[in-house]
Scaffold this active site. Structure first.
Site, short mmCIF file in Angstrom:
data_model
loop_
_atom_site.label_atom_id
_atom_site.label_comp_id
_atom_site.label_asym_id
_atom_site.label_seq_id
_atom_site.Cartn_x
_atom_site.Cartn_y
_atom_site.Cartn_z
N TYR A 169 8.75 23.40 18.46
CA TYR A 169 8.91 21.59 19.45
C TYR A 169 7.99 22.33 20.66
O TYR A 169 6.88 20.39 20.55
CB TYR A 169 10.01 21.60 20.20
CG TYR A 169 10.96 21.08 18.87
CD1 TYR A 169 10.77 20.97 17.29
CD2 TYR A 169 12.04 20.61 19.32
CE1 TYR A 169 11.98 21.22 16.72
CE2 TYR A 169 14.06 20.64 18.50
CZ TYR A 169 13.28 21.08 16.82
OH TYR A 169 14.14 20.27 15.81
N LYS B 93 15.32 34.05 11.58
CA LYS B 93 15.04 33.74 10.23
C LYS B 93 14.69 35.07 9.94
O LYS B 93 13.29 35.02 9.34
CB LYS B 93 14.28 33.07 9.34
CG LYS B 93 14.63 32.40 8.39
CD LYS B 93 15.53 31.95 6.96
CE LYS B 93 15.20 31.98 6.13
NZ LYS B 93 16.36 32.19 4.88
N ASP C 36 20.51 30.49 7.89
CA ASP C 36 21.10 30.15 6.48
C ASP C 36 22.51 30.24 6.81
O ASP C 36 23.57 29.36 6.45
CB ASP C 36 20.09 30.08 5.32
CG ASP C 36 19.76 31.44 5.44
OD1 ASP C 36 19.89 32.19 6.63
OD2 ASP C 36 19.23 31.54 4.30
N ASP D 132 18.60 23.00 17.60
CA ASP D 132 18.83 22.09 17.84
C ASP D 132 20.31 21.82 16.45
O ASP D 132 20.27 20.71 16.90
CB ASP D 132 17.02 21.39 16.79
CG ASP D 132 17.32 20.05 17.77
OD1 ASP D 132 18.28 19.21 17.43
OD2 ASP D 132 16.38 19.14 17.51
N ASP E 297 24.18 20.34 16.26
CA ASP E 297 24.69 18.69 15.94
C ASP E 297 25.31 19.59 15.16
O ASP E 297 26.30 18.55 14.64
CB ASP E 297 23.38 18.59 15.45
CG ASP E 297 22.78 16.96 16.91
OD1 ASP E 297 23.32 17.58 17.46
OD2 ASP E 297 22.27 16.45 15.79
#
Ligand code: NAD
Length: 355
Positions: free
Chosen positions: A141, A191, A223, A247, A251
């Site tokens: 980001y 990851k 994942d 992020d 959520d």
């Protein structure tokens, strides 16, 4: 000594929900003699309309000088067509940078009386108690980016993910310290089977973990973590991860609780920390006095706990919220037949009465 809280209501329902949380903090301040003082400042679309910028310098300076910041939410369709650099949402990104808010903490709990609101089965969500620790000012980001360039005859865009060892050390240490006050378990999510930044993350997390032998640590691919949150969420205690993965996972985890209106968050900073509900400015219900104030009120409890070490006062708020819900009060987002329908003011009063 007096403690100053800068309140930034923002846009939409921001004013309604921060007013509710301030009433609760005032009652708590009297009850526990905390000597809290409040100062309100503008940000978001409201600030853009008044000052031509979503984050006035005055607000930044006040936030930096405060002992804690209580934030509502920013944004709304009214400002959809303003210059992208001046959009209301820039206020929260700007505050994160200005205050060095490097960690976002999201506790995910499902109260017994709200289990049936979860999209998952009762036996899966019962007893969930997770804290997601998300790195907030690094990673993809905030990396270099290119909106558009031509290469080999095709238009392309790119964003650069990068993490340094100190950035990873800082956030993993925080996760370990949080776990030490909870169930002594940290899951570091990455990851590493694909990304170089994740391999550095994993190596660094392992080095930090070695200094916390009392905390059981494991690594998990993002994942798999997304899947485990849906099938075995009670297995987690503290999850620590980078900005992008955090992020998305936070959520996903937030919806397990049943309503976005219930969920608090804390952004821990190098100077002042900031506390806000996880939802946005809800323009569809703004000004009607029906927003659920609980996410903001629980954010105020986090403020007391993390910025002022006022654990007993924080617990008093959390217990009062639980009691109001147990006694049947429900705002519009949670209302079902047989419960007491409450607007923002009535829900706030129900909580105040139970402190
Ligand atoms: P939202 O979270 O504002 O609303 C999503 C849905 O949840 C809406 O139906 C809304 O009515 C409902 N809702 C949200 N909070 C509620 C509450 N406390 N009580 C009852 N119902 C509630 O998300 P959105 O509609 O996608 O975004 C609206 C604006 O908020 C956008 O401009 C977005 O950019 C902004 N936003 C800001 C923040 C922030 O300030 N940190 C975060 C997310 C979105």
């Amino acid at each position: 000594m007096a403690k100053k809280i800068v309140v930034i209501p923002g846009d939409g329902i921001g004013e309604e929900i921060t007013n509710a949380a301030v009433l609760v903090l005032k009652k708590i301040s009297d009850k526990f003699q905390l000597d809290l003082t409040f100062e309100s400042h503008a940000a978001g679309g409201t600030a853009y309309d008044l000052y031509g910028t979503p984050l006035p310098e005055k607000t930044i300076l006040a936030a930096k000088a405060a002992d804690a910041v209580l934030f509502g939410a920013v944004g709304g369709a009214v400002w959809d067509n303003v210059d992208p650099a001046l959009r209301p949402e820039k206020a929260i990104l700007g505050l994160r940078k200005s205050l060095g808010l490097y960690a976002n903490l999201r506790p995910i709990k499902v109260m017994d009386c709200l289990v049936e609101y979860s999209p998952l089965k009762k036996e899966i969500v019962s007893g969930i108690d997770i804290v997601i620790v998300r790195e907030l000012i690094g990673g993809i980001y905030f990396g270099d980016k290119c909106e558009s360039e031509m290469k080999d005859g095709f238009e392309r865009a790119w964003d650069l993910e990068n993490y340094s060892v100190p950035e990873v050390e800082r956030i993993v240490k925080l996760a370990m310290e949080i776990a030490q006050k909870r169930n002594h378990k940290v899951t570091s999510v990455d990851k590493a089977n694909v990304l170089a930044t994740s391999r550095l993350w994993r190596r660094t997390a392992a080095k930090v973990a070695a200094s916390y032998p009392d905390v059981k640590t494991n690594d998990m691919y993002v994942d798999n973590c997304a899947m485990q949150l849906a099938i075995h969420p009670t297995e987690f205690d503290v999850i620590v991860t980078g900005n992008l993965f955090g992020d998305i996972l936070s959520d996903e985890a937030a919806v397990l609780g049943g309503s976005i209106g219930l969920m608090p968050s804390a952004s821990i900073g190098e100077c002042t920390s900031l506390y806000e509900p996880i939802h946005g400015s809800a323009p569809d219900i703004a000004g009607r006095g029906i927003a659920n104030p609980i996410g903001t009120i629980l954010s105020a409890a986090m403020l007391l706990r993390h910025s002022f070490s006022a654990e007993i006062a924080a617990l008093a708020i959390e217990k009062a919220v639980e009691k109001a819900l147990l006694d049947g009060y429900r705002t519009i987002d949670l209302y079902r037949d047989g419960f007491k329908k409450a607007n923002t003011e009535e829900m706030t009063q129900a909580i105040l009465d139970r402190i």
